[in-house]
Write an enzyme that holds these catalytic residues in place. Structure first.
Site, PDB file in Angstrom:
ATOM      1  N   GLU A 124       0.886  -1.179   0.000  1.00 36.61           N
ATOM      2  CA  GLU A 124       0.000   0.000   0.000  1.00 36.61           C
ATOM      3  C   GLU A 124       0.912   1.213   0.000  1.00 36.61           C
ATOM      4  O   GLU A 124       1.430   1.605   1.044  1.00 36.61           O
ATOM      5  CB  GLU A 124      -0.897  -0.027   1.246  1.00 36.61           C
ATOM      6  CG  GLU A 124      -1.886  -1.169   1.282  1.00 36.61           C
ATOM      7  CD  GLU A 124      -3.061  -0.951   0.330  1.00 36.61           C
ATOM      8  OE1 GLU A 124      -3.347   0.211  -0.012  1.00 36.61           O
ATOM      9  OE2 GLU A 124      -3.688  -1.946  -0.068  1.00 36.61           O
ATOM     10  N   CYS A 138      -2.105   9.724   2.302  1.00 40.22           N
ATOM     11  CA  CYS A 138      -1.682   9.115   1.026  1.00 40.22           C
ATOM     12  C   CYS A 138      -2.654   9.401  -0.102  1.00 40.22           C
ATOM     13  O   CYS A 138      -2.267   9.434  -1.256  1.00 40.22           O
ATOM     14  CB  CYS A 138      -1.510   7.614   1.219  1.00 40.22           C
ATOM     15  SG  CYS A 138      -2.989   6.838   1.875  1.00 40.22           S
TER      16      CYS A 138
HETATM   17  P1  NAD Z   1       8.209   4.875   4.831  1.00 39.02           P
HETATM   18  O1  NAD Z   1       8.233   4.012   3.618  1.00 39.02           O
HETATM   19  O2  NAD Z   1       9.360   5.766   5.088  1.00 39.02           O
HETATM   20  O3  NAD Z   1       8.048   3.970   6.149  1.00 39.02           O
HETATM   21  C1  NAD Z   1       7.074   2.971   6.264  1.00 39.02           C
HETATM   22  C2  NAD Z   1       7.563   1.889   7.205  1.00 39.02           C
HETATM   23  O4  NAD Z   1       8.770   1.342   6.697  1.00 39.02           O
HETATM   24  C3  NAD Z   1       7.872   2.393   8.617  1.00 39.02           C
HETATM   25  O5  NAD Z   1       7.342   1.450   9.534  1.00 39.02           O
HETATM   26  C4  NAD Z   1       9.384   2.452   8.666  1.00 39.02           C
HETATM   27  O6  NAD Z   1       9.898   2.145   9.933  1.00 39.02           O
HETATM   28  C5  NAD Z   1       9.802   1.403   7.663  1.00 39.02           C
HETATM   29  N1  NAD Z   1      11.055   1.784   6.972  1.00 39.02           N
HETATM   30  C6  NAD Z   1      11.475   3.041   6.652  1.00 39.02           C
HETATM   31  N2  NAD Z   1      12.667   2.985   5.989  1.00 39.02           N
HETATM   32  C7  NAD Z   1      12.997   1.673   5.899  1.00 39.02           C
HETATM   33  C8  NAD Z   1      14.107   0.962   5.331  1.00 39.02           C
HETATM   34  N3  NAD Z   1      15.109   1.604   4.742  1.00 39.02           N
HETATM   35  N4  NAD Z   1      14.113  -0.384   5.427  1.00 39.02           N
HETATM   36  C9  NAD Z   1      13.089  -1.044   6.014  1.00 39.02           C
HETATM   37  N5  NAD Z   1      12.026  -0.411   6.579  1.00 39.02           N
HETATM   38  C10 NAD Z   1      11.968   0.913   6.525  1.00 39.02           C
HETATM   39  O7  NAD Z   1       6.840   5.689   4.746  1.00 39.02           O
HETATM   40  P2  NAD Z   1       6.269   6.746   5.767  1.00 39.02           P
HETATM   41  O8  NAD Z   1       7.121   7.980   5.693  1.00 39.02           O
HETATM   42  O9  NAD Z   1       6.028   6.128   7.097  1.00 39.02           O
HETATM   43  O10 NAD Z   1       4.841   7.045   5.124  1.00 39.02           O
HETATM   44  C11 NAD Z   1       4.662   7.898   4.045  1.00 39.02           C
HETATM   45  C12 NAD Z   1       4.447   7.130   2.767  1.00 39.02           C
HETATM   46  O11 NAD Z   1       3.469   6.121   2.954  1.00 39.02           O
HETATM   47  C13 NAD Z   1       3.892   8.022   1.676  1.00 39.02           C
HETATM   48  O12 NAD Z   1       4.468   7.673   0.451  1.00 39.02           O
HETATM   49  C14 NAD Z   1       2.400   7.692   1.680  1.00 39.02           C
HETATM   50  O13 NAD Z   1       1.741   7.970   0.472  1.00 39.02           O
HETATM   51  C15 NAD Z   1       2.441   6.236   1.975  1.00 39.02           C
HETATM   52  N6  NAD Z   1       1.170   5.787   2.549  1.00 39.02           N
HETATM   53  C16 NAD Z   1       0.400   4.937   1.833  1.00 39.02           C
HETATM   54  C17 NAD Z   1      -0.817   4.539   2.345  1.00 39.02           C
HETATM   55  C18 NAD Z   1      -1.711   3.591   1.607  1.00 39.02           C
HETATM   56  O14 NAD Z   1      -2.677   3.137   2.212  1.00 39.02           O
HETATM   57  N7  NAD Z   1      -1.456   3.284   0.360  1.00 39.02           N
HETATM   58  C19 NAD Z   1      -1.227   5.006   3.594  1.00 39.02           C
HETATM   59  C20 NAD Z   1      -0.402   5.862   4.288  1.00 39.02           C
HETATM   60  C21 NAD Z   1       0.805   6.255   3.767  1.00 39.02           C
END
Ligand code: NAD
Length: 455
Positions: A209, A243
């Site tokens: 997602e 998002c």
């Molecule tokens: P992110 O990808 O930075 O982090 C998401 C998760 O991944 C967190 O739990 C984080 O700890 C982990 N993570 C971060 N970097 C990592 C790495 N290098 N290796 C492994 N794990 C890692 O995203 P975010 O900043 O938490 O959220 C924002 C993004 O999420 C935006 O792009 C937004 O559009 C998207 N989003 C999508 C939905 C959906 O339902 N499609 C909902 C909310 C947010």
């Protein structure tokens, strides 16, 4: 207990059938509902302390949507668990054919920070309904929610059924190395690729997602007042850190002036010029994101809004005059800045959108049904609304997910149950009758008979 011991224990519990029966799954869902209801205020306080999410928004977009999802899972559980009977064909007759819905096993759910309760507990409801054991990894950026979820899950559930593991990228990397049976990830496309690579190593399924730049097309016939109110409601919720928030708007040039005027009015009506972080408006999640947004703002032609306060991590909603190649049009904004591009030929808009990565959501405001259909057919996107912005996510009967760069797979309601279940096809045959014609040796006579039967 180390992470690998924990995952081993959850896997053993799963194989022992800890979540197999209808009664146990229903009990888990009821416990989850109790956890949310009994701790609603603690959860809302944690959201407020992490990034000032106002009470009403926290209640509607986090608590209410999670409770609605749990209720849908409870109500439909018995039906969804039932095998689906399939008619036998001539070649499988006489037999019973059916599809079982089997849980994957032990699944890892990784959440993003922007709706930290919703994005962990809502998929959790589907995972429990489908009979899995679960490790939850909330975002480290919303520390208070992460800590609270950890404590609450430990209090209400057996560790062998659900455990919360807290931490950032390093901890997630460690989790991704464990022998899970499915990954369910919400976050950025960049980290989505890391998750998918880890899944490929184990050949396990993933639901991704992800995010993207969600466009809004505002055609010349759209009523400017209602359109402006609906667009800004979607943009102001969570200070644009959603998002499926409108990321940028494409406004027909005939409507530009009216839309700008009605946008000012809409924001005046919503906030009376008085933004109070924590009370009626959400803070930007971190200084890093605040500085990133201010940087975008400084390089832009601001039409109105955009005042900032670094100490409070506050950014006022801003309407920005933009072009397709501007910096603000390159990546997902994830904040209260709304670039506006004007157009006079909607064909050009469609062509531009087709060139860009597929967004998670798209919104179009027009009563022109031909144009509505063209946009749905010609621009790939996950889901969206016509004459509305982001409310498609509120109906649990609609699958929620992206397309291409914005993700794969979907969830909510029945689609959550399916996202956490594997289809198992079974053919059950009686021992009698049993004809020799099925068995070797196959001679010409048998093949001729077979051809006659099926031609
Ligand atoms: P992110 O990808 O930075 O982090 C998401 C998760 O991944 C967190 O739990 C984080 O700890 C982990 N993570 C971060 N970097 C990592 C790495 N290098 N290796 C492994 N794990 C890692 O995203 P975010 O900043 O938490 O959220 C924002 C993004 O999420 C935006 O792009 C937004 O559009 C998207 N989003 C999508 C939905 C959906 O339902 N499609 C909902 C909310 C947010």
């Amino acid at each position: 207990m180390t992470i690998s011991e924990l995952v081993e224990r959850q896997k053993a519990a799963f194989l022992n059938g800890v979540n197999r029966s209808y009664d146990v799954r229903r009990k888990h869902l009821k416990t989850l509902k109790k956890l949310v209801l009994e701790n609603e205020h603690l959860l809302i306080d944690a959201l407020n302390s992490d990034f000032g999410k106002p009470y009403s928004e926290a209640y509607i977009t986090e608590i209410f949507l999670v409770l609605q999802e749990i209720d849908v899972q409870i109500r439909n559980l018995r039906t969804w668990m039932k095998p689906i009977a399939i008619k036998p064909t001539v070649t499988t007759f006489p037999s019973k054919n059916f599809i079982n819905k089997q849980p994957y096993g032990t699944v890892l759910i990784i959440g993003a920070w922007n709706y930290p309760v919703h994005l962990t507990l809502l998929p959790l409801a589907g995972a429990l309904a489908a009979g899995n054991t679960v490790v939850l990894k909330p975002s480290e950026l919303t520390q208070a929610v992460s800590n609270l979820l950890n404590k609450l899950v430990e209090k209400y559930f057996d560790t062998d059924v659900i455990t919360v593991i807290e931490g950032g990228p390093q901890k997630t990397a460690e989790l991704l190395g464990q022998p899970f049976d499915k990954f369910f990830f919400t976050g950025s496309p960049k980290v989505g690729k890391i998750v998918m690579k880890a899944a490929a190593e184990k050949l396990i399924p993933v639901t991704l997602e992800l995010g993207g730049k969600c466009p809004v097309i505002i055609h010349e016939d759209a009523p400017p007042e209602t359109t402006a109110k609906r667009v800004w409601l979607g943009k102001c919720a969570n200070a644009g850190q959603t998002c499926i928030a409108p990321d940028f708007i494409l406004v027909h040039e005939k409507l530009e002036e009216k839309f700008v005027q009605e946008s000012r009015e809409a924001l005046k009506q919503f906030f009376s010029g008085d933004y109070i972080p924590g009370e009626n408006y959400t803070r930007i999640i971190s200084i890093h994101h605040f500085d990133r947004l201010v940087n975008l703002l400084e390089g832009s032609e601001v039409i109105f809004g955009g005042s900032t306060n670094r100490e409070n991590r506050f950014i006022e909603p801003a309407l920005i005059k933009a072009g397709w190649d501007d910096e603000i049009m390159q990546d997902e904004i994830f904040g209260p800045l709304l670039p506006m591009i004007t157009y006079n030929d909607v064909n050009e808009v469609i062509r531009e959108l087709q060139k860009r990565p597929s967004p998670l959501a798209l919104y179009i405001f027009t009563n022109d049904e031909e144009l509505q259909q063209r946009v749905m057919d010609e621009v790939p996107f996950g889901g969206g609304c016509i004459n509305e912005a982001p409310f498609h996510t509120f109906n649990p009967a609609l699958p929620f997910g992206g397309a291409g760069n914005s993700g794969m797979g979907s969830y909510h309601g029945k689609y959550s149950f399916d996202a956490f279940s594997r289809k198992q096809s079974i053919l059950k045959k009686p021992f009698w009758p049993d004809t020799d014609i099925r068995y070797m040796p196959y001679d010409d006579k048998k093949i001729a008979w077979f051809k006659r039967l099926f031609s």
